[in-house]
Design an enzyme around this catalytic site. Structure first.
Site, PDB file in Angstrom:
ATOM      1  N   SER A  19       0.803  -1.225   0.000  1.00 26.56           N
ATOM      2  CA  SER A  19       0.000   0.000   0.000  1.00 26.56           C
ATOM      3  C   SER A  19       0.835   1.274   0.000  1.00 26.56           C
ATOM      4  O   SER A  19       0.365   2.336  -0.403  1.00 26.56           O
ATOM      5  CB  SER A  19      -0.916   0.000   1.234  1.00 26.56           C
ATOM      6  OG  SER A  19      -0.180  -0.255   2.416  1.00 26.56           O
ATOM      7  N   ARG A  20       2.096   1.163   0.445  1.00 28.77           N
ATOM      8  CA  ARG A  20       2.916   2.380   0.622  1.00 28.77           C
ATOM      9  C   ARG A  20       4.372   2.058   0.333  1.00 28.77           C
ATOM     10  O   ARG A  20       4.774   0.899   0.266  1.00 28.77           O
ATOM     11  CB  ARG A  20       2.842   2.876   2.069  1.00 28.77           C
ATOM     12  CG  ARG A  20       1.519   3.359   2.517  1.00 28.77           C
ATOM     13  CD  ARG A  20       1.595   3.967   3.903  1.00 28.77           C
ATOM     14  NE  ARG A  20       1.622   2.984   4.970  1.00 28.77           N
ATOM     15  CZ  ARG A  20       2.563   2.909   5.898  1.00 28.77           C
ATOM     16  NH1 ARG A  20       3.563   3.762   5.897  1.00 28.77           N
ATOM     17  NH2 ARG A  20       2.514   1.988   6.845  1.00 28.77           N
TER      18      ARG A  20
ATOM     19  N   ALA B 255      17.270  -8.280  14.322  1.00 32.15           N
ATOM     20  CA  ALA B 255      17.138  -9.733  14.507  1.00 32.15           C
ATOM     21  C   ALA B 255      16.091 -10.298  13.544  1.00 32.15           C
ATOM     22  O   ALA B 255      16.293 -11.365  12.946  1.00 32.15           O
ATOM     23  CB  ALA B 255      16.754 -10.042  15.952  1.00 32.15           C
TER      24      ALA B 255
ATOM     25  N   ASN C 196      -5.640  -6.346  -7.765  1.00 38.99           N
ATOM     26  CA  ASN C 196      -6.616  -6.381  -6.663  1.00 38.99           C
ATOM     27  C   ASN C 196      -5.888  -6.148  -5.354  1.00 38.99           C
ATOM     28  O   ASN C 196      -4.719  -6.519  -5.226  1.00 38.99           O
ATOM     29  CB  ASN C 196      -7.273  -7.765  -6.538  1.00 38.99           C
ATOM     30  CG  ASN C 196      -8.258  -8.047  -7.643  1.00 38.99           C
ATOM     31  OD1 ASN C 196      -8.544  -7.179  -8.471  1.00 38.99           O
ATOM     32  ND2 ASN C 196      -8.761  -9.263  -7.672  1.00 38.99           N
TER      33      ASN C 196
ATOM     34  N   VAL D  55      -0.087  -9.898   8.012  1.00 36.10           N
ATOM     35  CA  VAL D  55       0.793 -11.034   7.701  1.00 36.10           C
ATOM     36  C   VAL D  55       1.287 -11.761   8.953  1.00 36.10           C
ATOM     37  O   VAL D  55       1.757 -12.894   8.869  1.00 36.10           O
ATOM     38  CB  VAL D  55       2.001 -10.623   6.823  1.00 36.10           C
ATOM     39  CG1 VAL D  55       1.551 -10.130   5.462  1.00 36.10           C
ATOM     40  CG2 VAL D  55       2.897  -9.613   7.525  1.00 36.10           C
TER      41      VAL D  55
ATOM     42  N   SER E 207      17.217  -6.102   5.276  1.00 37.50           N
ATOM     43  CA  SER E 207      17.748  -4.761   5.569  1.00 37.50           C
ATOM     44  C   SER E 207      19.239  -4.873   5.840  1.00 37.50           C
ATOM     45  O   SER E 207      19.711  -5.920   6.315  1.00 37.50           O
ATOM     46  CB  SER E 207      17.058  -4.189   6.809  1.00 37.50           C
ATOM     47  OG  SER E 207      17.767  -3.072   7.308  1.00 37.50           O
TER      48      SER E 207
ATOM     49  N   TYR F 251      14.314  -5.277  15.253  1.00 37.09           N
ATOM     50  CA  TYR F 251      14.270  -5.150  13.795  1.00 37.09           C
ATOM     51  C   TYR F 251      15.443  -5.880  13.132  1.00 37.09           C
ATOM     52  O   TYR F 251      15.256  -6.660  12.186  1.00 37.09           O
ATOM     53  CB  TYR F 251      14.298  -3.657  13.444  1.00 37.09           C
ATOM     54  CG  TYR F 251      14.202  -3.348  11.965  1.00 37.09           C
ATOM     55  CD1 TYR F 251      12.965  -3.378  11.313  1.00 37.09           C
ATOM     56  CD2 TYR F 251      15.329  -3.011  11.227  1.00 37.09           C
ATOM     57  CE1 TYR F 251      12.875  -3.084   9.960  1.00 37.09           C
ATOM     58  CE2 TYR F 251      15.240  -2.711   9.876  1.00 37.09           C
ATOM     59  CZ  TYR F 251      14.014  -2.744   9.247  1.00 37.09           C
ATOM     60  OH  TYR F 251      13.911  -2.460   7.911  1.00 37.09           O
TER      61      TYR F 251
ATOM     62  N   ILE G  35      16.203   4.113   2.558  1.00 39.96           N
ATOM     63  CA  ILE G  35      15.343   4.376   1.395  1.00 39.96           C
ATOM     64  C   ILE G  35      14.287   5.380   1.850  1.00 39.96           C
ATOM     65  O   ILE G  35      13.704   5.236   2.932  1.00 39.96           O
ATOM     66  CB  ILE G  35      14.661   3.071   0.902  1.00 39.96           C
ATOM     67  CG1 ILE G  35      15.686   1.937   0.684  1.00 39.96           C
ATOM     68  CG2 ILE G  35      13.844   3.336  -0.358  1.00 39.96           C
ATOM     69  CD1 ILE G  35      16.741   2.175  -0.370  1.00 39.96           C
TER      70      ILE G  35
END
Ligand code: NAP
Length: 243
Positions: A13-14, A157, A58, A64, A142, A155, A188
């Site tokens: 979405s972003r 880990a 769609n 998740v 990352s 994050y 980014i």
């Protein structure tokens, strides 16, 4: 390059995910965009993709981190599109804090979305990919996974775990014609990095942040037949940050 393929992009979405979804469509793929809360943005993106690139797009609401939601959503996508060819596990969150102040809830939330979320989606798509004896899985990790980042124990880990998940998936599914690779972006420009201070940019050899479209181009390459002989790889896209 991706004509006739179906790409599923989580966190589409972003930010990076939206750029990946658009780039897949620009290269001919039909796209299933998975979002959690940004319904309007996801719907606007799908409408734009359909209009501009004349492919099917769609969007699906799905957290998740919740196994059953992933299974149900992938089943619906397969019903709507006829199958899955490309899975991009991009959905991710941060809940930064120094290790000693980090709560159990914030540690678990980041692991659940960033790592377990990818596991959930791979598992939900695997049967369909195996049946086709083809497929490309791309996990957005990352540079934090490679070099560690103060304030990001959860994050970093989660993203390091994602690399191990990538390599294991690559080994397990290689004989079925399925490739699995990870992309490790540096800074980014997206909502996630909007509070980034200029001083961080000066530590990047190329002296600038990357943009989502640059990550998207790499994802399209990994999803294409040009990358058929690449699997279990981690590709940094970080302006040299983690050299
Ligand atoms: P962003 O702008 O904050 O967007 C995050 C996306 O993930 C949104 O689409 C969001 O959906 C979705 N999402 C979050 N939790 C979710 C969940 N539980 N279930 C489904 N979707 C969920 O982030 P970004 O900067 O584009 O980052 C995208 C990925 O790249 C992340 O995995 C991030 O860790 C990684 N990355 C980013 C950078 C960077 O500098 N930006 C660097 C390295 C790695 P909703 O908006 O619908 O809630």
């Amino acid at each position: 390059m991706l004509n006739g393929k179906v790409a599923v992009v989580t966190g589409g979405s972003r930010g990076i995910g939206a750029a990946v979804a658009e780039a897949m469509a620009k290269n001919g793929a039909d796209v299933a965009v998975i979002y959690r809360g940004s319904k309007e943005k996801a719907e606007t993106l799908c409408a734009k993709i359909t209009e501009e690139y004349k492919v099917k797009a769609n969007c699906y609401a799905c957290d998740v981190a919740v196994t059953k939601e992933c299974a149900d959503t992938v089943a619906k996508i397969i019903e709507d599109f006829g199958g899955v060819d490309i899975l991009v596990n991009n959905a991710g969150i941060t809940k930064d804090n120094l290790l000693i102040s980090m709560s159990e809830e914030d540690f678990d939330a980041v692991i659940d979305t960033n790592l377990k979320g990818a596991f959930n989606m791979i598992k939900a798509c695997a049967r369909n990919l195996i049946k086709k004896k083809a497929g490309k899985i791309i996990n957005i990790s990352s540079v934090s996974a490679l070099i560690g980042t103060a304030g990001q124990a959860n994050y970093a880990a989660s993203k390091a775990g994602l690399i191990a998940l990538t390599k294991t998936t690559a080994r397990e599914l290689a004989s079925r014609g399925i490739n699995c690779n990870a992309i490790a972006p540096g800074f980014i420009t997206t909502d996630m990095t909007e509070s980034l201070e200029d001083k961080y940019l000066s530590s990047i050899p190329l002296k600038r942040a990357g943009n989502p479209e640059e990550v998207a181009s790499l994802a399209v390459f990994l999803a294409s037949s040009n990358a058929d002989y690449i699997t279990g790889e981690v590709i940094r896209i970080d302006g040299g940050l983690a050299i």
